[in-house]
Motif scaffolding. Structure first.
Motif, PDB file in Angstrom:
ATOM      1  N   CYS A 118      24.758 -11.585 -11.029  1.00 15.55           N
ATOM      2  CA  CYS A 118      25.522 -12.349 -12.027  1.00 15.55           C
ATOM      3  C   CYS A 118      25.243 -11.822 -13.437  1.00 15.55           C
ATOM      4  O   CYS A 118      24.307 -11.055 -13.667  1.00 15.55           O
ATOM      5  CB  CYS A 118      25.195 -13.831 -11.930  1.00 15.55           C
ATOM      6  SG  CYS A 118      23.548 -14.250 -12.539  1.00 15.55           S
ATOM      7  N   CYS A 121      21.694 -12.566 -14.879  1.00 18.51           N
ATOM      8  CA  CYS A 121      20.639 -11.681 -14.355  1.00 18.51           C
ATOM      9  C   CYS A 121      20.770 -10.273 -14.948  1.00 18.51           C
ATOM     10  O   CYS A 121      19.769  -9.617 -15.233  1.00 18.51           O
ATOM     11  CB  CYS A 121      20.684 -11.630 -12.829  1.00 18.51           C
ATOM     12  SG  CYS A 121      19.984 -13.092 -12.037  1.00 18.51           S
ATOM     13  N   ASN A 139      17.479 -11.669  -8.958  1.00 16.99           N
ATOM     14  CA  ASN A 139      18.549 -12.530  -8.428  1.00 16.99           C
ATOM     15  C   ASN A 139      18.298 -13.944  -8.902  1.00 16.99           C
ATOM     16  O   ASN A 139      17.253 -14.223  -9.507  1.00 16.99           O
ATOM     17  CB  ASN A 139      18.589 -12.462  -6.892  1.00 16.99           C
ATOM     18  CG  ASN A 139      17.341 -13.039  -6.263  1.00 16.99           C
ATOM     19  OD1 ASN A 139      17.181 -14.243  -6.155  1.00 16.99           O
ATOM     20  ND2 ASN A 139      16.405 -12.164  -5.876  1.00 16.99           N
ATOM     21  N   CYS A 140      19.251 -14.826  -8.664  1.00 16.95           N
ATOM     22  CA  CYS A 140      19.059 -16.229  -9.036  1.00 16.95           C
ATOM     23  C   CYS A 140      19.908 -17.090  -8.107  1.00 16.95           C
ATOM     24  O   CYS A 140      20.498 -16.594  -7.148  1.00 16.95           O
ATOM     25  CB  CYS A 140      19.410 -16.457 -10.503  1.00 16.95           C
ATOM     26  SG  CYS A 140      21.172 -16.408 -10.860  1.00 16.95           S
ATOM     27  N   CYS A 143      23.449 -15.722  -7.614  1.00 12.84           N
ATOM     28  CA  CYS A 143      23.752 -14.355  -7.183  1.00 12.84           C
ATOM     29  C   CYS A 143      22.686 -13.825  -6.232  1.00 12.84           C
ATOM     30  O   CYS A 143      21.618 -14.413  -6.094  1.00 12.84           O
ATOM     31  CB  CYS A 143      23.873 -13.430  -8.391  1.00 12.84           C
ATOM     32  SG  CYS A 143      22.311 -13.025  -9.186  1.00 12.84           S
ATOM     33  N   ARG A 181      17.343 -21.602 -13.795  1.00 15.27           N
ATOM     34  CA  ARG A 181      18.425 -20.954 -13.041  1.00 15.27           C
ATOM     35  C   ARG A 181      17.948 -20.517 -11.647  1.00 15.27           C
ATOM     36  O   ARG A 181      18.754 -20.210 -10.788  1.00 15.27           O
ATOM     37  CB  ARG A 181      18.892 -19.736 -13.848  1.00 15.27           C
ATOM     38  CG  ARG A 181      20.229 -19.200 -13.457  1.00 15.27           C
ATOM     39  CD  ARG A 181      20.697 -18.152 -14.466  1.00 15.27           C
ATOM     40  NE  ARG A 181      20.323 -16.812 -14.076  1.00 15.27           N
ATOM     41  CZ  ARG A 181      19.469 -16.032 -14.732  1.00 15.27           C
ATOM     42  NH1 ARG A 181      18.876 -16.469 -15.831  1.00 15.27           N
ATOM     43  NH2 ARG A 181      19.197 -14.822 -14.313  1.00 15.27           N
TER      44      ARG A 181
HETATM   45 ZN   LIG Z   1      21.807 -14.170 -11.066  1.00 10.75          ZN
END
Ligand SMILES: [Zn+2]
Ligand SMILES: [Zn+2]
Length: 830
Positions: A118, A121, A139-140, A143, A181
């Motif tokens: 995303c 990120c 990542n989060c 995503c 997040r």
């Molecule tokens: Zn992300």
């Protein structure tokens, strides 16, 4: 997990219980609700439950209305709200809003598909002040990997391939913080606790025996586990074959080697890619040679859509498809000098497959190539560096997905390897889409970014497992009123693909968390997919149903459109076994749930030499000449084909030449007659060439002299063949490689006639049955010119055309159709 937002005390409050259905688990939905509750200063709580997310919200009625609106309007990027049931419950003492743990026995009902990195990120990764600066596995919640790293439900870190990497205290804090997040982002990682990149400069040459590889056939989790050593081994321990991880930097080493024209295997989300510079013709041809892929097109990776403007035309629809979080390969119309710039990438085709970066590692490669620019402005600027990215698999075998397996199976194919220790539990190819003639996306191949997204069905039944066909195989498992179609598995020609089919079934059963109550498979009993279903049904003591190929094609369309009433169906396809034992493929059907009736078919063409005719369009052209009584032209027209005299004799005597009405073979015949292609090196090549040629002209308006509908329902296209035979060359044109203007005109005439004839044929059947919808499936529905002519023609008759949108119209959608038919045959009394 109990987090609390402070609320002032209020009076005249209402309390509502909101049950939210859809994709709302594992996508950051609870923290989102918490933030909204804080914004509107309402009390209550949120928690996951068996069907989605349950919210209790307490506050003034107008505030609650606004809260509900915001819930729909501002949902997190990966969430999809299918419905919210709201009811009023007695108000309680005003209090704070809380995020509650999931109830006892609760199972997260679905895991999401893998998603491209995303924007948040990306910004973080390229900010030197951040602790994840240049970290390739950032990542989060919005995503990163999901499906490809998960072994089973419920979806939590312990059941993913990240279980081997204990979180550091910083990551743990983010993971527990509802305001972060990365709240419950299961694959969370950072340079301190996550796997590092590995650069392996030289792969062993072909034939060098490695371990691994022979571990195929165990359960998917096992195949994926670990880098060759015992599972408990420290995953961060450097492999002796790897260079020191500190020097040189793996990303800069990879870019430096790519610049010299080598083929590098790069680990992605669902497997490895083989990458090389797309503008380096020598590198591209080396890759082709090693993959034994003479003409099949390669896809390219570009930093952004602007970077493709010199090689392909991108309109707003294609631009959105490219940049969507699913990041598919999109087929784009080539610009005139595309082939000059990207020699050998997609030769002889009018389309170029392209995609944008989706792993952080892809972005790091571009960043490195650009000389590590500061900030994030470079992400939007055009970048001339294009990489060929093709699934790393030896010829026709499944995608390679683990380091040891890659070392073993890619020996002699890749020169070097850029990888990391996050295992891929289940392989998943890139999805391929094309915007159809109505500018709506259509799948050619459905995999990464889509699987395991559910397709909503009209009815709930006990679970059905359907095992698909032979080519472009997928499997489908239903759960209640949802269908889960697996990732693209491939053609079941090799032992490796067959093993992948079985792995995919095992993995799907675990991540959907249901066991089948019935099986469905193709009518042909000898396909591996049919045998596998039969064996599994015996083993589990379950009923099974054989479903006719073309019935399943139409059923797949009805399944996704949730149509239960009977309709006229068109199955426009390659060859599949019919109920009479013959090869079908150009069918007009009346489909009524589990039953169907064959109303008619196209004129049959003989397959001279059997299956070989499907790979050699000139044989279909010879068959066409025979059909129109001009068999005596075969030897001269195809004088460059050594088998021409034999084929002429076979057709004249009716030897080894079974007949089929397959529309796919009609495309081959047209391509052969017009001199567009004599041989196909991959399925659909002749049809794509013909479509590309026709697309350069306006299609003719009137075609009614070229077809007729016989009394027995046969769609007779012999007059069209006569016209094409007259337009095509009477003898091989020595040295001439560019199709002539006459061939282009013939291609346009062919598409227009097929479109018009199918329209009249289906419309007449629909009128007789008083039905206002026609469902069309089969691989030929990917042809934009035919599908547009058919859609427009039927619309003029007041008939709606239903097409495949949720799955490919080709054999990749068969499993969905089989499951739909079995639901009706076995659980609904037919
Ligand atoms: Zn992300
Ligand atoms: Zn960490």
């Amino acid at each position: 997990m109990a987090a609390v937002a402070k609320q002032p005390e209020r009076t005249h409050e209402q309390r509502r219980r909101l049950s939210v259905r859809g994709v709302v688990q594992g996508v950051g939905f609870r923290p989102f609700v918490f933030r909204l509750a804080s914004r509107y200063r309402i009390g209550g709580h949120v928690r996951n439950d068996g069907s989605g997310v349950l919210i209790e919200a307490q506050g003034p009625a107008t505030t609650l209305d606004a809260f509900e609106r915001a819930l729909r309007a501002e949902a997190p990027p990966l969430a999809r709200i299918d419905g919210i049931d709201t009811r009023t419950v007695p108000a309680q003492m005003p209090g704070d809003f809380e995020v509650l743990p999931s109830g006892p026995g609760h199972v997260v009902t679905a895991i999401g598909p893998d998603t491209g990195v995303c924007d948040a990120c990306l910004r973080e990764m390229f900010d030197p002040r951040e602790r994840r600066w240049r970290y390739p596995l950032i990542n989060c919640t919005h995503c990163g990997p999901r499906f490809t790293i998960t072994r089973s439900l419920p979806y939590d870190r312990a059941r993913t391939s990240m279980a081997r990497f204990p979180m550091c205290t910083d990551c743990e804090r983010e993971y527990r913080d509802v305001g972060d997040r990365r709240f419950h982002a299961e694959p969370i990682a950072c340079p301190r606790c996550g796997p590092p990149l590995r650069w392996i400069d030289a792969l062993p040459p072909a034939g060098a025996a490695m371990r691994a590889g022979d571990r195929r056939g165990t359960e998917p989790g096992e195949i994926a586990a670990g880098g060759g050593g015992p599972r408990e081994a420290d995953p961060r321990e450097a492999d002796p074959r790897a260079v020191d991880p500190r020097d040189p930097d793996p990303v800069s080493a990879a870019v430096a080697r790519l610049r010299t024209g080598v083929v590098v295997a790069i680990k992605g989300l669902g497997g490895f890619h083989l990458a090389c510079e797309a503008r380096d013709a020598r590198a591209v041809s080396r890759l082709r040679e090693r993959k034994q892929r003479e003409e099949k097109p390669f896809a390219v990776l570009a930093l952004n859509a602007a970077s493709l403007s010199g090689v392909a035309d991108i309109d707003s629809v294609d631009g959105e498809l490219l940049a969507g979080p699913e990041r598919p390969i999109v087929l784009l119309p080539k610009r005139p000098d595309c082939d000059a710039q990207l020699a050998g990438v997609a030769p002889g085709l009018h389309w170029l497959g392209a995609m944008l970066p989706y792993t952080p590692l892809h972005y790091l490669l571009f960043h490195e190539w650009l000389g590590r620019p500061a900030g994030t402005g470079w992400l939007e600027a055009p970048c001339p560096w294009l990489l060929v990215m093709t699934s790393a698999n030896p010829h026709d075998e499944p995608l390679v997905c683990n380091d040891d397996e890659a070392l073993h199976r890619l020996a002699g194919i890749a020169d070097a390897m850029l990888t990391h220790g996050r295992d891929i539990v289940v392989r998943c190819d890139d999805t391929v889409v094309r915007s159809g003639s109505d500018r709506k996306p259509q799948f050619l191949r459905r995999a990464r970014g889509q699987t395991p997204r559910a397709i909503a069905l009209s009815r709930a039944t006990p679970p059905v497992l359907a095992t698909g066909g032979w080519l472009k195989n997928t499997v489908c498992l239903t759960r209640g009123d949802e269908a889960f179609v697996s990732q693209h598995i491939g053609d079941l020609d090799t032992a490796a693909t067959r093993a992948f089919l079985e792995e995919s079934v095992a993995h799907l059963r675990k991540v959907i968390a249901v066991e089948p109550a019935a099986l469905a498979h193709d009518l042909h009993p000898d396909l591996h997919s049919s045998r596998f279903a039969a064996a599994l049904a015996d083993e589990m003591g379950l009923p099974r149903l054989a479903v006719q190929h073309h019935h399943a094609h139409v059923a797949a369309v009805l399944a996704e459109h949730r149509v239960d009433e009977p309709v006229v169906g068109l199955a426009l396809d390659g060859v599949g076994l019919g109920t009479d034992g013959a090869a079908w493929g150009g069918e007009l059907l009346w489909v009524d749930g589990a039953r169907f009736e064959r109303l008619g078919h196209l004129t049959a063409l003989r397959l001279a030499g059997g299956d070989r005719a499907a790979r050699e369009p000139w044989r279909m052209a010879a068959s066409a000449l025979h059909l129109i009584g001009r068999g005596d032209e075969i030897v001269e027209r195809f004088a460059d084909q050594p088998a021409a005299p034999t084929v002429a004799t076979m057709l004249a005597r009716g030897l080894r030449s079974p007949a089929t009405p397959s529309l796919g073979r009609w495309f081959d015949a047209a391509a052969g007659l017009l001199g567009v292609r004599a041989l196909s090196s991959f399925e659909g090549q002749a049809a794509m060439a013909l479509e590309g040629l026709a697309a350069t002209l306006a299609l003719p308006r009137r075609t009614d002299a070229l077809w007729r509908i016989d009394d027995d329902g046969t769609l007779d296209l012999r007059s069209l063949l006569v016209a094409l035979a007259d337009l095509g060359p009477a003898a091989p044109r020595a040295g001439e490689r560019v199709p002539t203007q006459r061939a282009a005109w013939g291609a346009a005439l062919f598409h227009a006639t097929i479109g018009d004839a199918l329209t009249a044929w289906a419309a007449a059947a629909a009128r007789r049955r008083a039905c206002t919808r026609v469902a069309a499936g089969g691989g030929c529905m990917l042809n934009a010119l035919v599908s547009r002519r058919l859609r427009d023609g039927l619309a003029r008759e007041g008939i709606e055309l239903l097409e495949a949108r949720a799955v490919p119209p080709n054999d990749g959608g068969l499993s969905l159709g089989q499951a739909w038919v079995a639901q009706r045959a076995l659980f609904q009394g037919g």
